[in-house]
Design a protein around this motif. Structure first.
Motif: not given
Length: 420
Positions: A392-410
């Motif tokens: 779960c930690g590996t999968a969470a880290l793999g999701l945090l990368v696209p989350a930091a990129r996409t959820l900061t877009r307008a």
């Protein structure tokens, strides 16, 4: 972006041709009034103003509006146009080629140039009935249901025996699944308007991860020891113990997860109203996103300690926190219109946990003992919960990368859904 580049090239070429034509036609031109210049041979004696000449035969902004006609017509403010343009790849650098400082300025011009009805919105009658209650109450109650039903099921599991316990577990599990499904369909944890709720469903993988949190560690411990020889008894003892504290913690955490997601959405909308560029907006939303995860993890850690103390089970912080982070990141991405990565991450985590248990049983086959060596070594060193925490930690880290990129877009926080 190729279509936008072609429009820019055509617009710049038209601008150069119009400028050369204006120089050739300007021989012997006299200064006129404020509306233009006096030109011999032109009806009315006045040439078009610079703003009108810029919108000549080929207007790049007009061509861009035609390309995104649906977006411009249904937008209720310039911010929706800016978010839609950003979702289609238009950046501040692209807007500069349209002679605008950023995408927001370009969206303001596009919004102003869309023909609209000038009638003001109708005011409600004086004797109109009161407005219905805000939908916030509905989703707030829905997020409490999984935890309440989960606590009731766990309590009944501790107080009953035999067939009554089996019936109670069956009914309680079905009620929890339905409540969890309702909580993930409405409110901040559900998909926004315009996103199909049935596309890329991840509810099945979420339920699988919760079931594994309850039964997986006990099964893995028994498998490494050569069992299991019996079915789980539904308690923390026996040859196949059941961990109820992590599941109850995660069910209770639906409410703080929804409020954290709501807080992120509200604050991001406010930053969207005050930002003047995409980079400025992304820089202001990034701390909000990190604060959302930090706030949820604090609430999850407190619930973990509370549930472990109430049920008399060890507090598995590593497993609960990593699984909670994975589920929150998946729901945020799915709710804001990016369902592909969450579905893949949840499915990968579920498959990895199932594979870990399968390798232990496969290692019992003749000549296949090497298959169980990695899991046996990890369980012997760190316990069975280390496998779930690692996955779960590996999968969470793999999701945090696209989350930091996409959820900061307008486009992720606009009122209209971005394209999936």
């Amino acid at each position: 972006m190729s279509g936008v580049g072609e429009e820019l090239a055509v617009g710049e070429e038209s601008g150069r041709q119009g400028a050369h034509a204006g120089v050739r036609a300007g021989d012997g031109v006299r200064a006129g009034g404020p509306g233009g210049t006096r030109v011999p041979g032109v009806p009315g004696g006045t040439a078009p103003s610079p703003a009108a000449s810029r919108r000549g035969a080929v207007d790049p902004v007009k061509a861009l509006m035609h390309r995104h006609r649906d977006l411009c017509e249904r937008a209720v403010d310039p911010l929706e146009i800016a978010a839609g343009l950003e979702a289609h790849g238009v950046t501040d650098r692209t807007a500069a080629r349209f002679r605008h400082r950023d995408v927001f300025s370009l969206a303001e011009e596009m919004y102003a140039r869309v023909p609209r009805d000038g009638d003001p919105p109708a005011r409600p009658a004086p004797d109109a009935p009161p407005a219905p209650p805000a939908p916030r109450r509905t989703w707030a109650l829905l997020t409490l249901l999984p935890g309440v039903l989960g606590a009731a099921t766990v309590t009944g599991l501790r107080l009953t025996h035999g067939r009554t316990r089996l019936l109670l577990v069956t009914v309680g599990a079905l009620a929890v699944v339905l409540a969890l499904r309702a909580a993930l369909r409405r409110g901040p944890l559900g998909p926004r308007e315009g996103i199909r709720a049935g596309a890329h469903r991840s509810g099945t993988w979420t339920c699988w991860l919760l079931v594994h949190a309850a039964l997986g560690d006990g099964l893995l411990r028994a498998a490494v020891a050569g069992g299991p020889d019996d079915l789980p008894a539904g308690t923390g003892g026996g040859v196949w113990p059941v961990a109820l504290a992590p599941v109850l913690t995660l069910l209770l955490s639906c409410a703080p997860a929804a409020w954290c997601a709501h807080l992120l959405s509200v604050r991001a909308r406010r930053r969207l109203d005050t930002s003047h560029g995409l980079e400025e907006f992304a820089a202001s939303v990034r701390p909000l996103l990190l604060g959302t995860f930090a706030l949820y993890l604090c609430a999850l850690a407190a619930l973990t300690a509370l549930c472990a103390a109430a049920l008399g089970e060890p507090a598995g912080y590593a497993t609960t926190l990593t699984l909670g982070t994975l589920l929150l990141a998946a729901r945020l991405l799915h709710a804001h219109g990016f369902p592909h990565a969450p579905a893949a991450a949840l499915a990968g985590a579920a498959a990895a946990e199932a594979l870990a248990v399968a390798t232990v049983f496969a290692g019992r086959l003749p000549g296949c003992g090497f298959l169980a060596v990695p899991v046996d070594t990890l369980v012997s060193a760190r316990g069975p919960s280390a496998v779930a925490a690692l996955v779960c930690g590996t999968a969470a880290l793999g999701l945090l990368v696209p989350a930091a990129r996409t959820l900061t877009r307008a486009s992720a926080h606009a009122r209209t859904a971005p394209p999936c």
